[in-house]
Design an enzyme around this catalytic site. Structure first.
Site, mmCIF file in Angstrom:
data_model
loop_
_atom_site.group_PDB
_atom_site.id
_atom_site.type_symbol
_atom_site.label_atom_id
_atom_site.label_comp_id
_atom_site.label_asym_id
_atom_site.label_seq_id
_atom_site.Cartn_x
_atom_site.Cartn_y
_atom_site.Cartn_z
ATOM 1 N N LEU A 125 45.118 38.109 43.809
ATOM 2 C CA LEU A 125 43.783 37.688 44.241
ATOM 3 C C LEU A 125 42.739 38.167 43.238
ATOM 4 O O LEU A 125 42.598 39.354 42.988
ATOM 5 C CB LEU A 125 43.477 38.268 45.622
ATOM 6 N N HIS A 229 41.359 50.636 45.047
ATOM 7 C CA HIS A 229 40.370 50.516 43.992
ATOM 8 C C HIS A 229 39.042 50.107 44.617
ATOM 9 O O HIS A 229 39.007 49.373 45.619
ATOM 10 C CB HIS A 229 40.855 49.449 43.003
#
Length: 350
Positions: A125, A229
């Site tokens: 993605l 992240h």
């Protein structure tokens, strides 16, 4: 207008440009033209059903129809770990106790695991920074669930998504620096590149098979286990909205969480519906109460999906689409489409 669609052979250059923007940490989308070319070949064969379902790699792109630019990419792999090892750490617990000394302690551990082998995986993605506004990221991510709802027979019972692990501002991985570097003797980016190329046998060759005690790792490494992240946090939230959750598996290099669920428990399986397309007047305004919906066609080899505010007539099983929306979906009045609200409906309280 933005359309999420099955990738085709003309998209290689656009895919490469997107991959150049990704940076480190996403092993499934590297800016390597030969690797991307091979992945594109497999994706086209997947949509054409010329490879078996477990080997398929469904790659989707988000296209800006106004300029033909690729704004994003996402993918679904039919099954992982069948051609190459698929490793994760499973977080476990060991208990040490002595009745005589009155000592009882629980120690968190990491076990090298192949438990998730064979699962269907959501991956790759990425949305270009120029398009990170409105609900574009949400549309791109959730489009895959509508595809799964339309073709559930193509996928395994378990669905997983490896999330990009936490990285420091300088791009380093505290978990890798605290653990992996001691065994691999190379930089994080190098290991990341080898993994993306399928060279994973070194993991089994170099990593210890015994459980690892988390308490022995540096504090910086311990603190990021299961954390994502910074740029991946919104993606995690979207997946959790659709029914995925964390069950204690993390990536072997950066300790990013692996989300999972049963396909049968997805919101898209439960709440999406088929409807017949009717023609909407080109000058008709969207009803003020209309929800933003994902609408896709039902054609595997030419899968296309858009967002629209057209109302669903659930009683009669019909949805009115404007001419340009029908064109974007490559459908016409009388065709079947699948639809689902983009946003999760909040439960009503009595």
């Amino acid at each position: 207008m933005l359309v999420v669609r099955a990738i085709n052979s003309a998209d290689l250059d656009g895919l490469y440009q997107l991959a150049r923007e990704v940076g480190s940490g996403m092993t499934t989308l590297k800016a390597d033209m030969p690797m991307l070319g091979e992945r594109l070949r497999v994706a086209c064969a997947s949509f054409a059903e010329t490879v078996e379902p477990s080997r398929r790699d469904y790659l989707f792109v988000m296209e800006d129809t106004g300029n033909g630019r690729l704004a994003g990419v996402c993918a679904i792999k039919g099954a992982v770990g069948l051609d190459e090892p698929f490793y994760n750490y499973r977080i476990g617990t060991l208990v040490h106790s002595s009745r005589e000394l009155g000592v009882f302690s629980r120690m968190e551990t990491l076990y090298l695991s192949n438990d998730l082998t064979g699962s269907t995986e959501l991956c790759s993605l990425f949305l270009h920074p120029d398009y990170r506004s409105g609900g574009n990221g949400k549309l791109l991510s959730k489009s895959r669930f509508l595809f799964i709802a339309q073709f559930p027979h193509l996928f395994t019972e378990k669905l997983i998504a490896e999330m990009r692990g936490y990285q420091a501002p300088d791009g380093s991985s505290p978990f890798y620096e605290g653990l992996g570097r001691h065994f691999f003797k190379m930089d994080f980016d190098h290991v990341d590149d080898l993994t993306s190329l399928g060279k994973k046998s070194f993991i089994a060759e170099l990593m210890p098979r015994q459980p690892l005690y988390v308490a022995y790792l540096p504090d910086e490494a311990q603190q990021v286990i299961g954390k994502v992240h910074l740029s991946t946090a919104p993606a995690r939230h979207l997946l959790e909205q659709e029914g995925m959750h964390f069950e204690g598996y993390v990536d072997i290099f950066d300790a990013g969480p692996v989300l999972q669920t049963r396909v049968s428990e997805l919101r898209a399986i439960r709440d999406s519906a088929l409807a017949v397309v009717t023609a909407a007047a080109s000058n008709a305004p969207a009803p003020p109460e209309a929800e933003l919906r994902m609408v896709s066609n039902t054609v595997l080899k030419d899968f296309r999906m858009i967002a629209t505010q057209s109302n669903l007539d659930a009683i009669n099983g019909r949805i009115a689409l404007l001419p340009f929306e029908q064109q974007a979906l490559h459908c016409q009045a009388g065709d079947a489409v699948r639809t689902l609200t983009l946003n999760v409906r909040k439960p009503s309280h009595v």
